[in-house]
Motif scaffolding. Structure first.
Motif, PDB file in Angstrom:
ATOM      1  N   UNK A 129     -31.988   4.325   6.589  1.00 26.15           N
ATOM      2  CA  UNK A 129     -31.508   4.676   7.935  1.00 26.15           C
ATOM      3  C   UNK A 129     -30.192   5.442   7.844  1.00 26.15           C
ATOM      4  N   UNK A 130     -29.986   6.397   8.754  1.00 27.90           N
ATOM      5  CA  UNK A 130     -28.643   6.979   8.869  1.00 27.90           C
ATOM      6  C   UNK A 130     -27.693   5.923   9.440  1.00 27.90           C
ATOM      7  N   UNK A 131     -26.412   6.050   9.113  1.00 30.20           N
ATOM      8  CA  UNK A 131     -25.427   5.043   9.521  1.00 30.20           C
ATOM      9  C   UNK A 131     -24.480   5.635  10.566  1.00 30.20           C
ATOM     10  N   UNK A 132     -24.208   4.866  11.599  1.00 27.29           N
ATOM     11  CA  UNK A 132     -23.297   5.290  12.663  1.00 27.29           C
ATOM     12  C   UNK A 132     -22.136   4.302  12.769  1.00 27.29           C
ATOM     13  N   UNK A 133     -20.920   4.827  12.873  1.00 27.96           N
ATOM     14  CA  UNK A 133     -19.760   3.966  13.159  1.00 27.96           C
ATOM     15  C   UNK A 133     -19.181   4.368  14.514  1.00 27.96           C
ATOM     16  N   UNK A 134     -19.187   3.444  15.451  1.00 23.22           N
ATOM     17  CA  UNK A 134     -18.554   3.677  16.748  1.00 23.22           C
ATOM     18  C   UNK A 134     -17.116   3.195  16.636  1.00 23.22           C
ATOM     19  N   UNK A 135     -16.177   4.131  16.723  1.00 19.53           N
ATOM     20  CA  UNK A 135     -14.757   3.799  16.521  1.00 19.53           C
ATOM     21  C   UNK A 135     -14.030   3.795  17.859  1.00 19.53           C
ATOM     22  N   UNK A 136     -13.598   2.621  18.289  1.00 18.69           N
ATOM     23  CA  UNK A 136     -12.785   2.533  19.502  1.00 18.69           C
ATOM     24  C   UNK A 136     -11.401   3.089  19.199  1.00 18.69           C
ATOM     25  N   UNK A 137     -11.017   4.108  19.933  1.00 20.17           N
ATOM     26  CA  UNK A 137      -9.698   4.715  19.713  1.00 20.17           C
ATOM     27  C   UNK A 137      -8.989   4.891  21.053  1.00 20.17           C
ATOM     28  N   UNK A 138      -7.719   5.266  20.970  1.00 19.47           N
ATOM     29  CA  UNK A 138      -6.945   5.587  22.170  1.00 19.47           C
ATOM     30  C   UNK A 138      -6.536   7.056  22.078  1.00 19.47           C
ATOM     31  N   UNK A 139      -6.914   7.839  23.071  1.00 17.10           N
ATOM     32  CA  UNK A 139      -6.454   9.229  23.091  1.00 17.10           C
ATOM     33  C   UNK A 139      -4.922   9.238  23.112  1.00 17.10           C
ATOM     34  N   UNK A 140      -4.312  10.072  22.285  1.00 15.10           N
ATOM     35  CA  UNK A 140      -2.849  10.164  22.262  1.00 15.10           C
ATOM     36  C   UNK A 140      -2.165   9.078  21.449  1.00 15.10           C
ATOM     37  N   UNK A 141      -2.938   8.263  20.715  1.00 11.92           N
ATOM     38  CA  UNK A 141      -2.386   7.120  19.977  1.00 11.92           C
ATOM     39  C   UNK A 141      -1.147   7.509  19.161  1.00 11.92           C
ATOM     40  N   UNK A 142      -0.084   6.733  19.347  1.00 17.80           N
ATOM     41  CA  UNK A 142       1.139   6.940  18.569  1.00 17.80           C
ATOM     42  C   UNK A 142       2.262   7.576  19.359  1.00 17.80           C
ATOM     43  N   UNK A 143       1.917   8.204  20.485  1.00 17.06           N
ATOM     44  CA  UNK A 143       2.943   8.816  21.339  1.00 17.06           C
ATOM     45  C   UNK A 143       2.758   8.204  22.733  1.00 17.06           C
ATOM     46  N   UNK A 144       3.673   7.330  23.145  1.00 16.47           N
ATOM     47  CA  UNK A 144       3.407   6.486  24.318  1.00 16.47           C
ATOM     48  C   UNK A 144       3.047   7.268  25.581  1.00 16.47           C
ATOM     49  N   UNK A 145       3.743   8.390  25.836  1.00 16.73           N
ATOM     50  CA  UNK A 145       3.461   9.087  27.109  1.00 16.73           C
ATOM     51  C   UNK A 145       2.171   9.928  27.055  1.00 16.73           C
ATOM     52  N   UNK A 146       1.537   9.986  25.897  1.00 18.79           N
ATOM     53  CA  UNK A 146       0.256  10.711  25.810  1.00 18.79           C
ATOM     54  C   UNK A 146      -0.941   9.757  25.862  1.00 18.79           C
ATOM     55  N   UNK A 147      -0.665   8.455  25.915  1.00 18.31           N
ATOM     56  CA  UNK A 147      -1.753   7.471  25.889  1.00 18.31           C
ATOM     57  C   UNK A 147      -2.176   7.062  27.310  1.00 18.31           C
ATOM     58  N   UNK A 148      -3.313   6.393  27.391  1.00 22.51           N
ATOM     59  CA  UNK A 148      -3.827   5.786  28.620  1.00 22.51           C
ATOM     60  C   UNK A 148      -4.282   6.774  29.683  1.00 22.51           C
ATOM     61  N   UNK A 149      -4.578   7.999  29.308  1.00 21.57           N
ATOM     62  CA  UNK A 149      -5.174   8.943  30.261  1.00 21.57           C
ATOM     63  C   UNK A 149      -5.793  10.094  29.475  1.00 21.57           C
ATOM     64  N   UNK A 150      -6.537  10.926  30.188  1.00 22.59           N
ATOM     65  CA  UNK A 150      -7.153  12.083  29.526  1.00 22.59           C
ATOM     66  C   UNK A 150      -6.236  13.305  29.596  1.00 22.59           C
ATOM     67  N   UNK A 151      -5.076  13.140  30.251  1.00 21.81           N
ATOM     68  CA  UNK A 151      -4.228  14.292  30.581  1.00 21.81           C
ATOM     69  C   UNK A 151      -3.835  15.130  29.361  1.00 21.81           C
ATOM     70  N   UNK A 152      -3.693  14.463  28.199  1.00 21.99           N
ATOM     71  CA  UNK A 152      -3.231  15.187  27.016  1.00 21.99           C
ATOM     72  C   UNK A 152      -4.386  15.640  26.134  1.00 21.99           C
ATOM     73  N   UNK A 153      -5.575  15.717  26.718  1.00 19.52           N
ATOM     74  CA  UNK A 153      -6.729  16.244  25.975  1.00 19.52           C
ATOM     75  C   UNK A 153      -6.405  17.620  25.391  1.00 19.52           C
TER      76      UNK A 153
END
Ligand SMILES: Cc1ncc(C[n+]2csc(CCOP(=O)(O)OP(=O)(O)O)c2C)c(N)n1
Ligand SMILES: [Mg+2]
Length: 349
Positions: free
Chosen positions: A302-326
């Motif tokens: 079987x092919x293998x899939x890893x679903x990785x839960x991440x945070x957009x903007x991780x590491x820079x507080x004002x870039x996290x918790x929204x899609x704004x910094x896409x």
């Protein structure tokens, strides 16, 4: 002398065959049954890419590269520098995609400094005997370029040319510029899995036991071609493939659940015949461990899939918790604030 590869295609639900002629005159037929639509050209691309230097008479492939065993704390230090590289690249040219890049900094660091067997030099497109990585969500090029440069594919100072005219570091990666480490153009979402499947099949044909890795955005999974490829990989037992998803729950216009919900993503991949693992993509120890686990699940049909839960903007507080910094760049003050949160560990470019 390169082998002659003659595509001999019969579409519309019929068998599809490639005749691969080797320099010794042997002929290998690759057959895909009742298979057409868009996935085919992309699989073909990957297959031809990796097959273009096939030496079919070789019974086995020597592995010249080796994966490194880097400590978790060292990986975390590298990831901090990769994050600095990301915000500096995007700030430098006032365009690019910092959000997804920051969220995937731990993954790229683990992959290039711990998990993959790869040899940056001498660079060759085929990567015979090496693990290969295909970035499908090409807009997060800043993190890709940083990981490549920091692991030795090209000079770190070249990061300063990101998105500039005549640079090899285009906003979305291309093969045209000949940047070492880039084996596929991306940016148009949805294509990377098909290409990787082609490369994985070519490795099997070449008796090359190395692994092919991919990364996809969760928003990218809304593309139909992904699911054609997913079906194909499981149906044809492409079990030398480890795909990963940047499962950050955000995309360009908002939360994935608001734009087009993915539903039970794990159940979907399982239903498509994949072996699925889940991990926290921003916890280096857990992530590195899951990647090691994934390797032990290859070659099992079987092919293998890893679903990785991440945070957009991780590491820079004002870039996290929204899609704004896409896809927007920090201004001078924001750059200063961001860099204040990210330790310089390897030296800025
Ligand atoms: C085929 C295609 N459609 C649309 C786009 C425009 N686009 C670029 S990034 C993006 C969002 C993708 O979401 P996701 O994969 O979750 O990336 P993230 O925002 O998390 O970095 C879109 C729609 C594209 N690049 N290619
Ligand atoms: Mg996303």
């Amino acid at each position: 002398m390169l082998p002659v590869i003659r595509p001999d295609l019969h579409f519309l639900g019929q068998n599809v065959q490639w005749a691969i002629q080797t320099e010794l005159g042997k002929r290998f037929l690759v057959t895909f049954e009742k298979f057409c639509t868009r996935t085919l050209p992309a699989v073909t691309h990957g297959l031809l890419l990796a097959a273009s230097n096939l030496r079919m008479h070789m019974a086995s492939t020597q592995t010249t590269s080796s994966s490194k065993s880097t400590s978790i704390s060292e990986l975390q230090r590298i990831a901090s520098q990769v994050r600095r590289d990301i915000v500096r690249q995007v700030h430098g040219v006032q365009s690019g995609h910092p959000g997804g890049s920051l969220g995937c900094a731990d993954f790229f660091t683990a992959l290039y400094f711990h998990t993959m067997k790869h040899e940056p030099k001498p660079w060759d497109m085929d990567g015979k005997g090496q693990d290969l990585f295909f970035l499908s969500n090409g807009h997060i090029s800043p993190v890709f370029y940083s990981a490549l440069a920091r692991s030795g594919y090209f000079p770190v100072k070249e990061l300063a040319t990101f998105r500039r005219i005549n640079s090899r570091l285009q906003g979305h990666p291309t093969t045209h510029e000949g940047l070492p480490g880039v084996r596929m153009a991306s940016g148009s979402l949805g294509q990377g899995l098909s290409v990787a499947i082609g490369a994985a099949l070519a490795k099997k044909l070449n008796n090359d036991d190395r692994i092919v890795y991919t990364l996809h955005g969760d928003g990218e999974l809304q593309e139909g071609q992904i699911w054609e490829a997913a079906m194909f990989a499981a149906g044809k037992k492409v079990d030398n493939l480890i795909s990963t998803v940047d499962y950050n729950g955000r995309q360009i216009d908002g939360d994935v659940d608001d734009v087009m919900p993915l539903g039970d993503l794990k159940a979907k991949w399982v239903a498509f015949g994949w072996d699925v693992l889940e991990t926290n993509g921003n916890d280096m120890a857990q992530l590195a461990n899951t990647l090691e686990q994934a390797k032990t699940r290859t070659e099992k049909g079987k092919p293998v899939m890893i679903l990785m839960r991440t945070e957009m903007g991780q590491g820079v507080d004002f870039m996290m918790n929204s899609h704004e910094w896409h896809g927007i760049a920090p201004n001078d003050q924001q750059l200063k604030d961001a860099l204040g949160q990210l330790e310089e560990t390897l030296g800025d470019y």
